[in-house]
Write an enzyme that holds these catalytic residues in place. Structure first.
Site, PDB file in Angstrom:
ATOM      1  CG  ASP A  53       4.127   4.129  -0.264  1.00 58.14           C
ATOM      2  OD1 ASP A  53       3.410   5.062  -0.020  1.00 58.14           O
ATOM      3  OD2 ASP A  53       4.890   3.984  -1.000  1.00 58.14           O
ATOM      4  CB  THR A  92       6.530   7.670  -2.632  1.00 56.40           C
ATOM      5  OG1 THR A  92       5.095   7.241  -2.413  1.00 56.40           O
ATOM      6  CG2 THR A  92       7.366   6.274  -2.196  1.00 56.40           C
ATOM      7  CG  ASP A 175      12.105   2.619  -8.486  1.00 53.84           C
ATOM      8  OD1 ASP A 175      11.514   3.675  -8.064  1.00 53.84           O
ATOM      9  OD2 ASP A 175      11.978   2.383  -9.811  1.00 53.84           O
ATOM     10  NE  ARG A 176       7.489   6.838  -5.937  1.00 56.12           N
ATOM     11  CZ  ARG A 176       6.943   6.185  -6.709  1.00 56.12           C
ATOM     12  NH1 ARG A 176       7.490   5.601  -7.585  1.00 56.12           N
ATOM     13  NH2 ARG A 176       5.444   6.129  -6.632  1.00 56.12           N
ATOM     14  CG  ASP A 348       5.560   6.887   2.089  1.00 53.22           C
ATOM     15  OD1 ASP A 348       4.656   6.245   2.488  1.00 53.22           O
ATOM     16  OD2 ASP A 348       5.575   6.676   0.637  1.00 53.22           O
ATOM     17  CG  HIS A 349       2.658   9.643   1.432  1.00 54.77           C
ATOM     18  ND1 HIS A 349       1.520   8.899   1.492  1.00 54.77           N
ATOM     19  CD2 HIS A 349       3.646   9.115   0.433  1.00 54.77           C
ATOM     20  CE1 HIS A 349       1.628   8.109   0.568  1.00 54.77           C
ATOM     21  NE2 HIS A 349       2.921   8.313  -0.131  1.00 54.77           N
ATOM     22  CG  HIS A 491      -0.140  10.720  -1.164  1.00 56.98           C
ATOM     23  ND1 HIS A 491       0.767  10.894  -1.539  1.00 56.98           N
ATOM     24  CD2 HIS A 491      -0.564   9.287  -1.496  1.00 56.98           C
ATOM     25  CE1 HIS A 491       1.634   9.805  -2.450  1.00 56.98           C
ATOM     26  NE2 HIS A 491       0.556   8.806  -2.391  1.00 56.98           N
TER      27      HIS A 491
END
Length: 557
Positions: A53, A92, A175-176, A348-349, A491
């Site tokens: 992440d 995320t 969780d996501r 994710d970014h 971000h």
């Protein structure tokens, strides 16, 4: 692995010991050279997908020559240093939704971490991306985790549909991350809830999850001494004044006992995730069954470190060097189990450092957001000009903004026009688009770095969920007005420092190479599908297969 053995004698060290004892296969060192490739290798028995992440392409470029563990191994495979999370909503949840679906957020349905639904029945009109808001008494903060908002299948779901013998596991620090990579049909799905690793209600807790939780509880009961500062990280050890008598940039993850928030933003958190992942591979015998299995691992600590301390201090240096070591031990565990596995690592970014440090580096345009750009403040200005009352605009200072859905059309149109004019006139705003402008824009088809701002917005726009206005701040504008009250950096922008991430593939026997041209995270799922010979039907993916290494059985042809 000195630090992990100290921190998790009951978790990762236990997994490593047990795994080695249970399997006599010779381990491969973390930086081992690939073996001579066979003429054509069979499909791997285990797909390992790792998302780090907030691991930007910039961080990867900065640290790649200093890695000695897990990252170094991956650098011996197929390296794509310029991968793109192509969309504008570089957060995320949307980012994780692209990795194993092969689709942009406009199709996954995950437009942001949170969005506003003014028509929802509950008092809290914010909807969290991985919740079921229909649960009575829930809110976007106190929610029930759910996969209901993910509108498309993941690669793991497609694998299980093709062969029910495939097992799918997803574990993460958020969780996501776990939900968006795992999808709707998983054999095991676990995430850190702030105190322990949990899953959906009614699931049985595997022994290794309980062992990991016990080890974390024991660790949290002890204060954490400061990490040793390496010579390399010492170059990043410089205090940055953020106001209010506070500084960042010299941290070494010293932690008081019971401080779960500090635990989450430290290398300890990723160590726990990888320990549990290794144990699940061992106990479930992933990669040893009749079909290819998949495990998705969300390493979330880098994101929390970036938010809490920024991306260029001693904290990030220590975090990444420790993550490198942790992954090296994780891969050694897989080697000792004799599993034929393929790894893909991405993010994710990306991320953006805090403006106070950017100022010291003479980065042009770095600043904190003007509080006047808060949607409520903009709405109040619009209301004053139009003679209206009540809150008119909802959302965040960057990204989606929603207009009060109860307004009659004439008032809605007037509010839209005035709000767009105010946003576009502000010196910190690069662009503001109406939903009509986004929906009318052509879908981007060329390399991700060539996409216009409105095409980036369109790639994460879902008419039923997205805002009436989408706002793009200018480069290096940080949407946190006061760093003394919480996070210091973030971000979520339209710009490449948030969009660009590395994509790394590795498998034993793969002929290593580097391809510097732009690819996308939506290319990962079709590439893995080709690796395991999975034919893809509807819904078709947005990504394309990346031809990795025909000699290792990974050709797209």
């Amino acid at each position: 692995m000195k630090r992990v053995a100290t921190l998790f004698a009951g978790a990762l060290a236990l997994v490593t010991t047990n795994a080695t004892a249970q399997d006599s296969a010779a381990p491969v060192s973390a930086a081992a050279a690939p073996a001579t490739p066979a003429a054509k290798a069979p499909a791997p028995k285990l797909i390992v997908t790792i998302s780090v992440d907030q691991f930007s392409a910039d961080l990867f470029a900065e640290y790649r020559n200093h890695f000695t563990g897990g990252f170094k191994r991956l650098l011996g495979g197929a390296v794509f240093p310029s991968g793109y999370q192509s969309h504008a909503a570089t957060e995320t949840c949307p980012g994780h939704s692209t990795i194993l679906t092969g689709m942009h957020p406009a199709r996954t349905g995950i437009i942001a971490n949170n969005w506003v639904d003014l028509k929802t029945a509950r008092t809290d009109k914010t909807v969290y991306c991985a919740e079921d808001e229909s649960v009575p008494g829930s809110s976007s903060i106190a929610y029930t985790v759910s996969d209901k908002h993910l509108l498309v299948p993941t690669l793991g779901e497609r694998m299980k549909a093709a062969n029910p013998a495939s097992r799918v596991v997803s574990v993460a620090g958020k969780d996501r991350a776990a939900v968006m990579m795992g999808g709707h049909q998983v054999d095991e799905l676990w995430w850190w809830d702030g105190k322990k690793f949990v899953s959906y209600a009614g699931r049985t807790t595997p022994a290794v999850v309980q062992q990991t939780n016990d080890a974390v509880v024991a660790r949290l009961a002890m204060a954490q001494p400061a990490m040793a500062m390496s010579a390399f990280c010492s170059a990043h050890d410089r205090a940055i004044d953020i106001g209010g008598g506070k500084t960042v940039g010299t941290g070494r993850f010293e932690r008081k006992e019971g401080d779960t928030r500090a635990f989450r933003a430290s290398p300890e958190a990723d160590e726990a995730v990888f320990a549990m992942a290794a144990g699940l591979v061992r106990d479930m015998k992933l990669g040893k069954g009749p079909a290819t299995d998949l495990i998705a691992i969300g390493a979330s600590a880098t994101d929390y470190v970036g938010h809490t301390y920024g991306t260029e201090g001693s904290e990030m240096c220590l975090q990444l060097t420790q993550l490198d070591e942790t992954m090296g031990t994780f891969f050694a565990v897989l080697d000792s189990l004799g599993v034929d596995y393929e790894v893909v690592l991405t993010a994710d970014h990306g991320g953006h450092d805090l403006p106070e440090r950017n100022d010291q580096h003479a980065v042009p345009g770095a600043a904190r957001i003007d509080p006047a750009l808060n949607p409520k403040a903009v709405g109040d200005a619009v209301a004053a000009k139009l003679g209206l009352t009540g809150q008119l605009l909802y959302g965040d200072p960057v990204g989606d903004v929603w207009i009060d859905s109860k307004l009659p059309k004439r008032q809605y149109d007037a509010v839209l026009a005035e709000a767009l004019a105010l946003y576009r006139a502000h010196p910190q705003v690069a662009a503001a688009f109406s939903r009509a402008e986004i929906m009318a824009a052509p879908v981007a088809t060329g390399p991700a770095e060539t996409w216009t701002l409105v095409q980036r917005a369109k790639a994460s726009f879902v008419p039923a969920r997205s805002g009436d206005i989408v706002v793009a701040l200018k480069p290096r504008i940080t949407p946190i007005p006061d760093p003394t009250k919480g996070y210091v950096a973030t971000h979520g922008s339209f710009w490449d420092y948030d969009r660009r991430v590395p994509i790394l593939f590795w498998r034993k026997g793969m002929a290593g190479f580097e391809q510097p041209l732009a690819v996308e995270t939506v290319d990962i799922a079709p590439t893995l599908a080709a690796t395991i010979g999975l034919k893809l039907g509807a819904p078709m993916m947005d990504g394309r297969c990346l031809d990795l290494d025909a000699s290792a059985g990974d050709s797209c042809r």
